[in-house]
Structures are given as structure tokens and as C-alpha cells.
Enzyme design. Structure first.
Site, short mmCIF file in Angstrom:
data_model
loop_
_atom_site.label_atom_id
_atom_site.label_comp_id
_atom_site.label_asym_id
_atom_site.label_seq_id
_atom_site.Cartn_x
_atom_site.Cartn_y
_atom_site.Cartn_z
N HIS A 72 46.43 50.66 25.82
CA HIS A 72 47.52 49.63 26.40
C HIS A 72 48.49 49.14 25.15
O HIS A 72 47.63 48.16 24.54
CB HIS A 72 47.38 48.99 27.13
CG HIS A 72 47.97 49.64 29.24
ND1 HIS A 72 48.09 48.99 30.14
CD2 HIS A 72 47.04 51.24 29.04
CE1 HIS A 72 47.43 49.70 31.26
NE2 HIS A 72 47.60 51.14 31.00
N TYR A 200 53.08 41.22 35.27
CA TYR A 200 52.28 39.99 35.11
C TYR A 200 53.96 39.48 35.35
O TYR A 200 54.52 38.93 34.86
CB TYR A 200 52.00 39.35 34.18
CG TYR A 200 50.44 39.50 33.66
CD1 TYR A 200 50.19 40.44 32.96
CD2 TYR A 200 49.08 38.70 34.54
CE1 TYR A 200 49.22 40.94 32.51
CE2 TYR A 200 47.89 39.68 34.14
CZ TYR A 200 48.04 40.22 32.75
OH TYR A 200 46.30 40.39 32.09
N PRO A 292 42.05 34.55 36.55
CA PRO A 292 41.82 36.05 36.27
C PRO A 292 42.66 36.38 35.22
O PRO A 292 43.48 37.79 35.14
CB PRO A 292 41.77 36.49 37.19
CG PRO A 292 42.57 36.04 38.36
CD PRO A 292 41.54 34.55 38.23
N LYS A 296 40.60 37.28 30.85
CA LYS A 296 39.33 37.50 29.64
C LYS A 296 38.25 36.99 30.05
O LYS A 296 36.95 37.20 29.33
CB LYS A 296 40.37 35.91 28.87
CG LYS A 296 41.19 35.91 28.50
CD LYS A 296 40.55 36.48 26.78
CE LYS A 296 42.20 36.94 26.45
NZ LYS A 296 42.39 38.07 25.57
N TYR A 384 46.04 37.82 24.69
CA TYR A 384 45.94 38.52 25.08
C TYR A 384 44.76 39.02 25.14
O TYR A 384 44.14 40.28 25.32
CB TYR A 384 47.17 39.08 26.23
CG TYR A 384 47.21 39.37 26.87
CD1 TYR A 384 47.00 39.20 28.14
CD2 TYR A 384 46.73 40.75 26.91
CE1 TYR A 384 46.62 39.55 29.33
CE2 TYR A 384 46.12 41.47 27.96
CZ TYR A 384 45.86 40.91 29.10
OH TYR A 384 45.93 41.91 30.21
C1 PHB Z 1 42.72 44.65 37.01
O1 PHB Z 1 43.35 44.97 37.33
O2 PHB Z 1 42.05 44.11 38.36
C2 PHB Z 1 43.20 42.87 36.45
C3 PHB Z 1 44.16 43.28 35.10
C4 PHB Z 1 44.64 41.85 34.47
C5 PHB Z 1 44.18 41.16 34.68
C6 PHB Z 1 43.13 40.29 36.23
C7 PHB Z 1 42.92 41.65 36.98
O3 PHB Z 1 44.28 39.96 33.88
#
Ligand code: PHB
Ligand code: APR
Length: 389
Positions: A72, A200, A292, A296, A384
Site C-alpha cells: 500500500h 481510518y 492498534p 505498530k 506510520y
Molecule cells: C487490521 O487489519 O487488523 C488492522 C489494520 C490497521 C490497524 C489496526 C488493525 O491500524
């Protein structure tokens, strides 16, 4: 039994360390309390930083990751439906790889089994002894029998609830912690992801995340109160709530379906200091937890064990303590930098019960600053994708 390094725990930290040590010609035994199938049943985040991808490639466990992982170039942020793309590749020249932690664990386990390196699964009553001296031991029970391993070092890779951190005397360790008043309700579904990249989303009703495991399997999350129970969330209720929190045009494209997994994970920031006690090292979730939001956890675990493997290699090759002495400060510097970023993403994107109108306006100002400033976006992208000094 005797080995050079006893590794407690066969999660991503323990298995990656095992592989690193194997490559360096250092003998190690992994002692895991669960079965391999149980370990592989855990569903966790799936975003790999470039440096994690590079390490897994270096370790030769990349065939499936390179075939099935999805690179990505950026992520989307959504604030009350207003979209902002963070183009990592353009901003910092890096990208990330979407590949589930379960798959990383599977690939590492398979490589270890193929190499014949020793692993003991379903070990109970694991205990660590004498790590303040030169001859630590690990004892455990397996099939009703008592066993003991003599070793030079113990690597505590046994996660947040493991025995390693718990074995350290309380007055030798400091804990820094923030528990958030909410969790993430996650759903896994065999449907095409709603967008090509992760979204997000901040919304007055709470945070939401649109993620994926593959082109045909999607992972979605919504922020829920800490007291919520999974039983209260039918799939339909989840989909309705998710649609409410994301941009309406994107919500229209959402492919819903029956969930194949649904669970609530609490959010926590946690750091233990120091992370070395004589000949016991803490790594990964045994040493620190991040919420989460910045994806990280796995990347930090991989970073810790690569620092540890370097220190152990130096010890065995040169009888030098330098790397061992540097382990705790090196890991903690990266830990706090990553804690800060994960906390910042969390406080930008979630709805906090007590923040009031002022707090909400500050969140909006933070988002508007990102929208207006390339430097602000660059900072997000740098963190990130994985910032290392
Ligand atoms: C996930 O795909 O489970 C996932 C992806 C990004 C995050 C947290 C969880 O920041
Ligand atoms: N004895 C032996 N093994 C143990 C013990 C014990 N007393 N306690 C726990 N374990 C095992 C667990 O069963 C688990 O398989 O240690 C392993 C720890 O694995 P993880 O919890 O996955 O932790 P870690 O390897 O540090 O990986 C960090 O996992 O939780 C996510 O977000 C986190 O992605 C990050 C990654």
C-alpha cells in the site's frame, strides 16, 4: 537439556528471534504454553513496515508474503466524512505491506519446522530461574513430566500476560500505562474490501477502520465502550453502525456479509522499563503494548528481536557485553517514539467520553492541520511507515 538461548513464547517475536538466531548459528529452544494451532487461531493487525518486510525477506520467509501480501502506498483518513489521503510513497518514499500477522506467524512456524530447530509446544508451569547470574534455567511441565533447560540467556517473548515480566521483582521494574475507556469491535468477512487502501475514520459516534486481509477478505472495526459485549452486536447492527461512521459515498460501496470472526479488543498503552534484567530480555508485547491505531504492535516486536539478535551475535562472536548493555536503552527509545505515535493517532481519531466540545474542536484542528500542511502529513507518513534513527 541445554541451549544457548531459551525463548519463551512462539508468537511473532519468539519465532522471528528463533529464525534470526538460527541464521547466526546460535542454538535456541522455543518454549510455548499453547499448541501451534491455538497460536495460529489468533487474529491480529496486518500492516508491515518496510523494515519488517525487509527483515522477513532477509530471513527467507517471504515467498507467500511476496505472493499474497498487498503493498500500500498510502492510507485514507476520514474526519466526519471529509477524506484526506496520506500518500506515503510521495511524502517519504516508503510504503507498507498488508499481510496478516497470522500469516507471518504461519510462515515462520513452517520455516522453523522445516529447519528442525527445537520447539516445545503445550508446555505448562513455565518458570524462569537465576537470570541474575550466568546460568539461568527454564523449567516447565510437558505431558505430566518436569523438564529443565539450562541456558546462557532467556528471551521473554511471551506477550502481555506471560511469565517473563511477571518473574521480575516489582522493585526492579517501572510500569507506565494508559488504559483507554473504549475497545475495538472487529469483524472479519469474506467480501471485497470497501476501498483499495485502509480508511481510518473519526466520527462523533466513534472511530471506525476499514482494513483487509486480501482482495476477497475484509477486516472492519468500530470503537465501542469498554463495557460492551460482543453478544450485543449482531452483524446487521455492526454494518449499520460502520456505515454511519464513514463517508456516505464509500458506505454505499460496502459489501456486507456474515462475519467469520467477531471480537472486542481493549485499547491500552503500556511500557515496562527497563527491558533487560541480567540475562533476561523482554521483547514485543511482554515489554510494551500500543493501541492498534498505528498498526505498530507486530513491527515493534520485530524491531526488538532484531536488536536482541544483534546483541547476542556480538556476545558470542566477540565475547562483548556492549550490545547486551545497549539492548534496553535502544529498545526503549524506539518504544517511546512508537508509543507517542500510536497514542497520537488514537487521540486524533477516537471519541473520548470526557473531552467535551473543546477536545472535539482540537481534534478537528489537528485534522485540518494535516490537510493544510505537507510537513504534518510527512510526519504522519514517516511514523506510520516506520521511523528509525
Ligand atoms: C487490521 O487489519 O487488523 C488492522 C489494520 C490497521 C490497524 C489496526 C488493525 O491500524
Ligand atoms: N509460557 C510460554 N509461553 C507463553 C507464556 C508462558 N507462561 N505466556 C504466554 N506465552 C505465549 C503465548 O501463548 C503466545 O503464543 O507467548 C506468545 C506471545 O505471543 P504474542 O502475544 O503474539 O506476542 P509477541 O510475539 O510479542 O507479538 C507481538 O502480537 O499482540 C500482538 O499487537 C501485538 O502484533 C503484536 C504482536
Amino acid at each position: 537439556m541445554r541451549t544457548q538461548v531459551a525463548i519463551i513464547g512462539a508468537g511473532p517475536a519468539g519465532l522471528t528471534l528463533g529464525r534470526l538466531l538460527e541464521r547466526a548459528g546460535i542454538d535456541a529452544i522455543i518454549i510455548e504454553q499453547r499448541s501451534a494451532d491455538y497460536v495460529l487461531g489468533r487474529i491480529r493487525a496486518g500492516v508491515l513496515e518496510q523494515s519488517s518486510v525487509d527483515l522477513l525477506r532477509d530471513l527467507g520467509v517471504n515467498a507467500r508474503m511476496d505472493a499474497e501480501g498487498i503493498p500500500h502506498d498510502g492510507v485514507e483518513l476520514s474526519f466526519d466524512g471529509d477524506m484526506l489521503r496520506i500518500n506515503f510513497h510521495e511524502l517519504v518514499g516508503r510504503r507498507v505491506m498488508v499481510y496478516g500477522q497470522t500469516e507471518v506467524t504461519h510462515d515462520l512456524m513452517e520455516a522453523r519446522a522445516a529447519s528442525g530447530a527445537r520447539s516445545i509446544y503445550e508446555a505448562s508451569d513455565v518458570a524462569i530461574h537465576d537470570f541474575d547470574g550466568e546460568r539461568p534455567r527454564v523449567s516447565f511441565k510437558k505431558d505430566g513430566q518436569h523438564h529443565e533447560i539450562e541456558c546462557d540467556f532467556v528471551a521473554g517473548c511471551d506477550g502481555f500476560h506471560g511469565v517473563s515480566r511477571a518473574s521480575v521483582p516489582a522493585d526492579a521494574i517501572s510500569i507506565f500505562e494508559r488504559v483507554y475507556p473504549f475497545g475495538w469491535l472487529g469483524i472479519l468477512v469474506d467480501q471485497r474490501p470497501v476501498a483499495e487502501e485502509l480508511i481510518y475514520a473519526h466520527h462523533a459516534r466513534g472511530f471506525a477502520l476499514c482494513s483487509m486481509r486480501s482482495h476477497t477478505r475484509s477486516r472492519y472495526y468500530i470503537q465501542v465502550d469498554s463495557s460492551e459485549k460482543v453478544e450485543n452486536w449482531s452483524d446487521d447492527r455492526f454494518w449499520d453502525e460502520l456505515r454511519n461512521r464513514i463517508n456516505p459515498e464509500i458506505a454505499e460501496r460496502l459489501q456486507t456479509g456474515a462475519s467469520i470472526e467477531k471480537s472486542i479488543a481493549p485499547l491500552r498503552s503500556f511500557v515496562a522499563e527497563p527491558v533487560r534484567f541480567g540475562r533476561l530480555f523482554l521483547t514485543g508485547d511482554a515489554a510494551h503494548i500500543v493501541p492498534p491505531t498505528g498498526a505498530k504492535g507486530l513491527n515493534m516486536a520485530i524491531h526488538d528481536v532484531s536488536v536482541l539478535a544483534g546483541a547476542l551475535e556480538e556476545f558470542y562472536a566477540e565475547r562483548s557485553q556492549a550490545g547486551i548493555e545497549a539492548y534496553s536503552p535502544t529498545v526503549l527509545e524506539n518504544t517511546w517514539r512508537t508509543e507517542r505515535f500510536s497514542w497520537w493517532m488514537t487521540q486524533l481519531l477516537h471519541t473520548f467520553p470526557d473531552s467535551g466540545d473543546f477536545g472535539r474542536r482540537i481534534q478537528r484542528a489537528d485534522f485540518d492541520y494535516l490537510r493544510a500542511s505537507r510537513i504534518a502529513r510527512q510526519s504522519l507518513a514517516e511514523n506510520y511507515t516506520g521511523f528509525r534513527v
